[in-house]
Design an enzyme around this catalytic site. Structure first.
Site, short mmCIF file in Angstrom:
data_model
loop_
_atom_site.label_atom_id
_atom_site.label_comp_id
_atom_site.label_asym_id
_atom_site.label_seq_id
_atom_site.Cartn_x
_atom_site.Cartn_y
_atom_site.Cartn_z
N ASP A 1 41.64 -32.93 -29.78
CA ASP A 1 41.02 -33.46 -30.99
C ASP A 1 41.15 -32.51 -32.18
O ASP A 1 40.40 -32.62 -33.15
CB ASP A 1 39.53 -33.78 -30.72
CG ASP A 1 39.03 -34.89 -31.64
OD1 ASP A 1 39.85 -35.51 -32.35
OD2 ASP A 1 37.83 -35.14 -31.66
N LYS B 1 37.62 -43.91 -23.08
CA LYS B 1 38.78 -43.02 -23.09
C LYS B 1 39.50 -43.08 -21.74
O LYS B 1 40.74 -43.15 -21.68
CB LYS B 1 38.34 -41.58 -23.41
CG LYS B 1 37.93 -41.43 -24.87
CD LYS B 1 37.15 -40.15 -25.17
CE LYS B 1 36.66 -40.20 -26.63
NZ LYS B 1 35.78 -39.10 -26.99
N GLN C 1 33.21 -33.74 -24.76
CA GLN C 1 32.53 -34.84 -25.44
C GLN C 1 31.31 -34.29 -26.20
O GLN C 1 30.46 -33.63 -25.60
CB GLN C 1 32.11 -35.91 -24.42
CG GLN C 1 31.51 -37.16 -25.03
CD GLN C 1 32.49 -37.91 -25.92
OE1 GLN C 1 33.64 -38.14 -25.56
NE2 GLN C 1 32.05 -38.32 -27.10
#
Ligand code: NDP
Length: 280
Positions: free
Chosen positions: A120, A53, A97
């Protein structure tokens, strides 16, 4: 018969080309998109995902800030860092994460992410927006799957889409997005009866299970589009999806490889969500 390979790496590269221009335009206005990532513990797979990322950010000129916390920190310390990123003007988008250490309540931790910085689409506000069909940040993996299906002109309207897996991050949101594309969607899970029969009726099959090679060619309808979300590391170190690629590719019309299918699209959509957040 041999399926068309849906090349997520190539499509992600195309997405990056478009995003690079948008990032340059934003730079002209004095805006640099910034992605914040909180990484708790030292799970090797999570380390790789975070590194990828950060690399994607560097490739596009997006700023990134990785907050590393040791695996034995308490939940309140993680929440404190989320709130710091919520208030950080240089960060327009953030993620934690996953997975978090087992001692933590994942839903409670994630609920502290400001919905307008939710990279997200994981907060209840964005999940609710998706459910109601209103504007909100979309989860990256499901968004990438829809882009792949569109890129390869897989007919969605009226198709029967079967999603195996019902997680908040993949199964549920991809089911919603497929329904938005006018698919008739069946969502399956570990308690589904006659799973093989349901799978065999799919025009579009999304496997998000976390079990290597779970779906084999004999379970697939001829010419179906098979989207393999699974990323499973075998003892040999090799990555394998939830679908047995060789046997499935003899039957399917379209198939995503692992690696190189859904994974690169997930990161491309993370970048897209970040640039969109900065534009807003
Ligand atoms: P979860 O573990 O959260 O969910 C797995 C789902 O699979 C559950 O809904 C579970 O059912 C279902 N399941 C498990 N066993 C069976 C079975 N025997 N029959 C039918 N359904 C079953 O996983 P995630 O959704 O987070 O991830 C799934 C996979 O995708 C993993 O390999 C993960 O690494 C990968 N992944 C890949 C991404 C990418 O970018 N390519 C992004 C995110 C995830 P139940 O609910 O009943 O337990």
């Amino acid at each position: 018969m041999s399926a068309v390979i849906m090349d997520g790496k190539a499509l992600a590269a195309k997405v990056y080309e478009g995003l690079k221009i948008q990032v340059e335009t934003l730079a002209g206005k004095g805006v640099t998109p910034g992605l914040g990532v909180i990484l708790v513990g030292n799970d090797p797979a999570s380390e790789v995902y975070v590194r990828n990322k950060v690399r994607a950010c560097e490739r596009l000129g997006i700023a990134s800030k990785v907050v590393r916390l040791s695996g034995d920190v308490c939940e309140s310390e993680v929440i404190k860092n989320i709130e710091a990123l919520n208030g950080d003007e240089g960060i327009c988008s953030m993620l934690v994460q996953l997975p978090l250490p087992r001692s933590m309540d994942e839903d409670r931790v994630l609920s502290h992410i400001a919905f307008d910085k939710d990279a997200d689409g994981i907060t209840v506000q964005n999940a609710g927006a998706l459910l109601n069909g209103i504007k909100g940040a979309l989860p990256c993996t499901p968004r990438g799957i829809i882009e792949l299906l569109k890129e390869y002109s897989v007919p969605m309207s009226g198709a029967h889409a079967v999603v195996v897996g019902r997680s908040n991050i993949v199964g549920k949101p991809v089911s919603m997005l497929l329904q938005r594309e006018n698919c008739t969607v069946t969502m399956c899970h570990s308690k589904t009866r006659n799973l093989n029969d349901v799978i065999r009726s799919a025009d579009i099959l999304v496997a998000a299970i976390g079990k290597p090679g779970f779906i084999t060619g004999d379970m697939i309808k001829p010419n179906a589009a098979v989207i393999d979300v699974g990323i499973n590391r075998l003892e040999s170190g090799k990555l394998m999806g939830d679908v047995d690629f060789y046997s499935a590719s003899q039957v399917a019309g379209f198939i995503t490889p692992v690696p190189g299918g859904v994974g690169p699209m997930t990161i491309a959509m993370l970048m897209k969500n970040t640039v969109e957040a900065a534009s807003q």
